[in-house]
Motif scaffolding. Structure first.
Motif, PDB file in Angstrom:
ATOM      1  N   LEU A 187      52.503  34.340  53.031  1.00  0.00           N
ATOM      2  CA  LEU A 187      52.319  34.716  51.643  1.00  0.00           C
ATOM      3  C   LEU A 187      52.758  36.161  51.428  1.00  0.00           C
ATOM      4  O   LEU A 187      52.862  36.935  52.385  1.00  0.00           O
ATOM      5  N   PRO A 188      53.021  36.546  50.174  1.00  0.00           N
ATOM      6  CA  PRO A 188      53.316  37.955  49.907  1.00  0.00           C
ATOM      7  C   PRO A 188      52.180  38.854  50.386  1.00  0.00           C
ATOM      8  O   PRO A 188      51.021  38.429  50.488  1.00  0.00           O
ATOM      9  N   GLY A 190      49.119  40.966  50.930  1.00  0.00           N
ATOM     10  CA  GLY A 190      47.853  41.076  50.228  1.00  0.00           C
ATOM     11  C   GLY A 190      47.405  39.828  49.505  1.00  0.00           C
ATOM     12  O   GLY A 190      46.291  39.787  48.985  1.00  0.00           O
ATOM     13  N   ALA A 191      48.223  38.794  49.457  1.00  0.00           N
ATOM     14  CA  ALA A 191      47.885  37.575  48.708  1.00  0.00           C
ATOM     15  C   ALA A 191      47.117  36.600  49.582  1.00  0.00           C
ATOM     16  O   ALA A 191      47.329  36.524  50.799  1.00  0.00           O
ATOM     17  N   ARG A 192      46.224  35.850  48.951  1.00  0.00           N
ATOM     18  CA  ARG A 192      45.521  34.756  49.609  1.00  0.00           C
ATOM     19  C   ARG A 192      46.047  33.400  49.162  1.00  0.00           C
ATOM     20  O   ARG A 192      45.830  32.390  49.831  1.00  0.00           O
ATOM     21  N   LEU A 193      46.709  33.380  48.020  1.00  0.00           N
ATOM     22  CA  LEU A 193      47.298  32.149  47.496  1.00  0.00           C
ATOM     23  C   LEU A 193      48.356  32.499  46.465  1.00  0.00           C
ATOM     24  O   LEU A 193      48.475  33.652  46.034  1.00  0.00           O
ATOM     25  N   SER A 257      57.718  31.097  37.490  1.00  0.00           N
ATOM     26  CA  SER A 257      56.817  32.220  37.715  1.00  0.00           C
ATOM     27  C   SER A 257      56.045  31.995  39.013  1.00  0.00           C
ATOM     28  O   SER A 257      55.397  30.963  39.176  1.00  0.00           O
ATOM     29  N   ILE A 258      56.116  32.968  39.923  1.00  0.00           N
ATOM     30  CA  ILE A 258      55.399  32.900  41.195  1.00  0.00           C
ATOM     31  C   ILE A 258      54.428  34.073  41.230  1.00  0.00           C
ATOM     32  O   ILE A 258      54.846  35.229  41.329  1.00  0.00           O
ATOM     33  N   THR A 259      53.131  33.793  41.135  1.00  0.00           N
ATOM     34  CA  THR A 259      52.129  34.846  41.024  1.00  0.00           C
ATOM     35  C   THR A 259      51.268  34.912  42.279  1.00  0.00           C
ATOM     36  O   THR A 259      50.485  33.996  42.547  1.00  0.00           O
ATOM     37  N   PRO A 260      51.400  35.979  43.078  1.00  0.00           N
ATOM     38  CA  PRO A 260      50.518  36.153  44.233  1.00  0.00           C
ATOM     39  C   PRO A 260      49.112  36.528  43.754  1.00  0.00           C
ATOM     40  O   PRO A 260      48.950  37.375  42.870  1.00  0.00           O
ATOM     41  N   LEU A 261      48.105  35.902  44.332  1.00  0.00           N
ATOM     42  CA  LEU A 261      46.728  36.139  43.930  1.00  0.00           C
ATOM     43  C   LEU A 261      45.894  36.559  45.124  1.00  0.00           C
ATOM     44  O   LEU A 261      45.993  35.994  46.206  1.00  0.00           O
ATOM     45  N   GLY A 262      45.026  37.563  44.903  1.00  0.00           N
ATOM     46  CA  GLY A 262      44.007  37.939  45.872  1.00  0.00           C
ATOM     47  C   GLY A 262      42.668  37.411  45.398  1.00  0.00           C
ATOM     48  O   GLY A 262      42.550  36.862  44.301  1.00  0.00           O
TER      49      GLY A 262
END
Length: 283
Positions: A187-188, A190-193, A257-262
């Motif tokens: 993942l990018p 810092g991202a978890r999903l 749109s690809i959004t990295p989420l923490g």
């Protein structure tokens, strides 16, 4: 990522081989499910645990009490598992109860409708399932396909898929490519999903952009029916501000749109806030 998946064409997975978990919030009869499984199986073994009925807008609801039934069913030429619970239930059961080893990655979707913007993202069962997998230590990706208004209204009215032939296969091809990149490089930072939103008609040639969650809200969710009851009414999504790199803004341009989420929700505190709220011990 922990281990690589067996390459396509190798013998079928052993019980302890790396594998991909697939779930959704639209249920076992979603027209997106089998195309997604077929696409992901090109990367390696995939197993599905999905709700036995539609669970849209269920967020990360878990069944705290009661007994759930995990049941194998045939869908096309595959055996899937259904669960009489929420999407997050499916993710948790898939991670912890389906196989001897947890999955290498969880993929949720492809949702019928977009989940861009903060209001929809927090309400989405598709994203909620990915969050549950991430909380269980499994990287996750949630995929959602925006439908044109008439197509979405037809789906909601009589659960009939009216997309052009091959549309779900094209969306699944995008999901496969993004999943492959996550498996290859993680993942990018810092991202978890990831929350991925695809515009109508998206395919492998559609531009992709890394985005942030656009601030959004909605108003009244219920109206009275005159008999002391409340029924759902859509008040529409309300944009709070435009963002060049917001998921809503990028989706409106017809891009993926690809959004990295923490998962860190705290905001920290200013010195003034500490002065207002904190107190020293008096004993």
């Amino acid at each position: 990522m922990r281990d690589s998946l067996p390459q396509p064409g190798e013998d079928r997975a052993r019980a302890d081989d790396p594998w991909i978990l697939v779930t959704n919030d639209d249920g076992v009869d979603s027209p997106a499910l089998l195309p997604l499984l077929a696409a992901l199986e090109r990367l390696g073994p995939a197993r599905a645990v999905v709700p036995d009925h539609e669970c849209s807008w269920s967020s990360k609801t878990l069944t705290r009490f009661g007994r759930l039934r995990l049941r194998p069913v045939r869908a096309g030429d595959r055996t899937l598992h259904t669960l009489d619970g929420s999407p997050a239930d499916c993710a948790n059961a898939g991670v912890h109860n389906l196989a001897e080893t947890p999955p290498l990655l969880a993929v949720s979707g492809i949702n019928i409708g977009a989940n861009a913007g903060l209001a929809f993202l927090l309400s989405s069962g598709t994203v909620g399932a990915a969050v549950e997998a991430a909380l269980s230590g499994v990287p996750a990706v949630a995929f959602s396909l925006q439908l044109r208004p008439d197509d979405y209204a037809r789906w909601r009215r009589d659960r009939r898929d009216s997309l052009p032939p091959g549309a779900w296969e094209q969306a699944a091809a995008v999901a496969r490519e993004i999943t492959s990149e996550v498996l290859r490089g993680g993942l990018p930072q810092g991202a978890r999903l990831l929350s991925v939103n695809l515009p109508p008609g998206a395919g492998p040639g559609t531009r992709r952009v890394l985005t942030r969650v656009a601030p959004s809200a909605y108003g009244r969710f219920f109206r009275g029916d005159g008999d002391g009851r409340l029924e759902h009414v859509s008040s529409g999504l309300r944009r709070l501000r435009e963002m060049e790199d917001g998921d809503l803004d990028v989706l409106e341009k017809g891009w993926v749109s690809i959004t990295p989420l923490g998962l860190g929700l705290d905001t920290g505190a200013s010195p003034g806030d500490r002065s207002r709220f904190e107190r020293p011990s008096r004993c």
